[in-house]
Motif scaffolding. Sequence first.
Motif, mmCIF file in Angstrom:
data_model
loop_
_atom_site.group_PDB
_atom_site.id
_atom_site.type_symbol
_atom_site.label_atom_id
_atom_site.label_comp_id
_atom_site.label_asym_id
_atom_site.label_seq_id
_atom_site.Cartn_x
_atom_site.Cartn_y
_atom_site.Cartn_z
ATOM 1 N N THR A 264 29.097 -31.193 26.778
ATOM 2 C CA THR A 264 29.076 -31.730 25.416
ATOM 3 C C THR A 264 28.183 -32.956 25.345
ATOM 4 O OG1 THR A 264 31.306 -30.898 24.959
ATOM 5 C CG2 THR A 264 30.508 -32.677 23.566
ATOM 6 N N ILE A 265 28.284 -33.830 26.345
ATOM 7 C CA ILE A 265 27.432 -35.014 26.384
ATOM 8 C C ILE A 265 25.966 -34.614 26.549
ATOM 9 C CG2 ILE A 265 26.871 -37.086 27.712
ATOM 10 C CD1 ILE A 265 29.362 -37.358 25.951
ATOM 11 N N ILE B 273 22.992 -36.092 13.505
ATOM 12 C CA ILE B 273 23.190 -35.281 14.706
ATOM 13 C C ILE B 273 24.522 -34.569 14.547
ATOM 14 C CG2 ILE B 273 23.770 -35.349 17.162
ATOM 15 C CD1 ILE B 273 21.686 -37.510 17.537
ATOM 16 N N ASN B 274 24.491 -33.255 14.635
ATOM 17 C CA ASN B 274 25.720 -32.468 14.539
ATOM 18 C C ASN B 274 26.008 -31.794 15.872
ATOM 19 O OD1 ASN B 274 27.903 -31.009 12.973
ATOM 20 N ND2 ASN B 274 26.755 -29.278 13.796
ATOM 21 N N LEU B 275 27.288 -31.782 16.242
ATOM 22 C CA LEU B 275 27.742 -30.986 17.375
ATOM 23 C C LEU B 275 28.592 -29.850 16.849
ATOM 24 C CD1 LEU B 275 26.749 -33.523 18.916
ATOM 25 C CD2 LEU B 275 28.503 -33.018 20.606
ATOM 26 N N GLY B 276 28.277 -28.628 17.289
ATOM 27 C CA GLY B 276 28.973 -27.458 16.782
ATOM 28 C C GLY B 276 30.459 -27.492 17.073
ATOM 29 N N ALA B 277 31.259 -27.350 16.039
ATOM 30 C CA ALA B 277 32.709 -27.477 16.178
ATOM 31 C C ALA B 277 33.301 -26.410 17.082
ATOM 32 C CB ALA B 277 33.364 -27.412 14.793
ATOM 33 N N GLU B 278 32.662 -25.233 17.137
ATOM 34 C CA GLU B 278 33.198 -24.128 17.932
ATOM 35 C C GLU B 278 32.996 -24.341 19.430
ATOM 36 O OE1 GLU B 278 31.993 -22.606 13.923
ATOM 37 O OE2 GLU B 278 31.021 -23.809 15.490
ATOM 38 N N TYR C 52 24.624 -25.167 19.844
ATOM 39 C CA TYR C 52 25.558 -26.206 20.269
ATOM 40 C C TYR C 52 25.433 -27.461 19.418
ATOM 41 C CZ TYR C 52 26.427 -23.447 24.481
ATOM 42 O OH TYR C 52 26.780 -22.444 25.359
ATOM 43 N N GLY C 53 24.270 -27.669 18.800
ATOM 44 C CA GLY C 53 24.087 -28.848 17.975
ATOM 45 C C GLY C 53 22.791 -28.772 17.200
ATOM 46 N N HIS C 54 22.559 -29.779 16.335
ATOM 47 C CA HIS C 54 21.274 -29.869 15.643
ATOM 48 C C HIS C 54 20.978 -31.322 15.298
ATOM 49 C CE1 HIS C 54 23.619 -29.429 11.668
ATOM 50 N NE2 HIS C 54 22.995 -30.590 11.570
ATOM 51 N N TYR C 55 19.702 -31.575 15.022
ATOM 52 C CA TYR C 55 19.224 -32.890 14.593
ATOM 53 C C TYR C 55 18.378 -32.693 13.344
ATOM 54 C CZ TYR C 55 16.052 -36.906 14.442
ATOM 55 O OH TYR C 55 15.314 -37.986 14.024
ATOM 56 N N THR C 56 18.624 -33.486 12.316
ATOM 57 C CA THR C 56 17.812 -33.371 11.112
ATOM 58 C C THR C 56 16.589 -34.268 11.237
ATOM 59 O OG1 THR C 56 18.948 -35.162 9.915
ATOM 60 C CG2 THR C 56 19.862 -32.938 9.706
ATOM 61 N N VAL D 197 30.649 -33.225 13.020
ATOM 62 C CA VAL D 197 31.179 -32.077 13.751
ATOM 63 C C VAL D 197 31.395 -30.985 12.717
ATOM 64 C CG1 VAL D 197 33.070 -31.166 15.140
ATOM 65 C CG2 VAL D 197 32.261 -33.497 15.523
ATOM 66 N N GLN D 198 30.469 -30.020 12.684
ATOM 67 C CA GLN D 198 30.520 -28.952 11.696
ATOM 68 C C GLN D 198 30.339 -27.604 12.383
ATOM 69 O OE1 GLN D 198 27.996 -29.813 8.128
ATOM 70 N NE2 GLN D 198 27.433 -31.667 9.223
ATOM 71 N N SER D 199 30.674 -26.551 11.657
ATOM 72 C CA SER D 199 30.524 -25.208 12.191
ATOM 73 C C SER D 199 29.060 -24.928 12.515
ATOM 74 C CB SER D 199 31.041 -24.182 11.177
ATOM 75 O OG SER D 199 30.892 -22.873 11.681
#
Length: 213
Positions: A73-74, A59-64, A40-44, A33-35
């Motif tokens: 969110t899901i 997998i990151n979900l945008g903290a904001e 809304y999110g990203h995948y590397t 969970v990062q800025s």
Amino acid sequence: MRVSEITSFLEHAYGVLNEEYFDGVLPPVVITVQSSPKAYGHYTTWDAWRENEKGFREINLGAENLSRSLPFTIATLIHEMTHHYCAMAGIKDTSRGGTYHNKKFKAEAEKRGLVIGYDPRIGHSPTSPSEGLIAFVEGQGWTGIDLSRTGWYGSPGGAEGGSGGDPDGGEKGKKKSNVRKYICPTCGCSVRATKEVHIGCLDCGVPMELVEK
């Protein structure tokens, strides 16, 4: 709810969604969970993490954006899991450096409870939960996430560019901008205008609300 509790919940949700929508074939990832003000999110597409010589994708979900309703969110989590599935299956689902989502991505995502819209800049990427996914989430008894990151938006080189600024896009001592921000109360999508306007979110079919300064 602390950030560690959020990531624990998202890891649990990943496991449940993997079984329900991907037949349990997805390998583990590191969920962060990062800025991420612009997404809304990203995948590397590479192994961003290592443990004992074993690599893991991220997998990151945008903290904001965690304050959106839980089904959205899901839906973002499933969106990124679909990228993970395509990467593992050798399906080329994006182009233009990973920003443009093609019809292969749309097809795979819509098999998994997502409603995919279209934006000429990013392709078949705008994501919302289907009625079936909403019912599934509600059936899990999951509660919402009551913590989200606040930050500065809209400043040149600010949160979107990495150096900070004030919320109105100026600097101390300079005249405030007259830009107004409107946000969709359902999905959190936002737009800006230089005057008062009446605008709606076509994806959600609801009026957008003015964010008071």
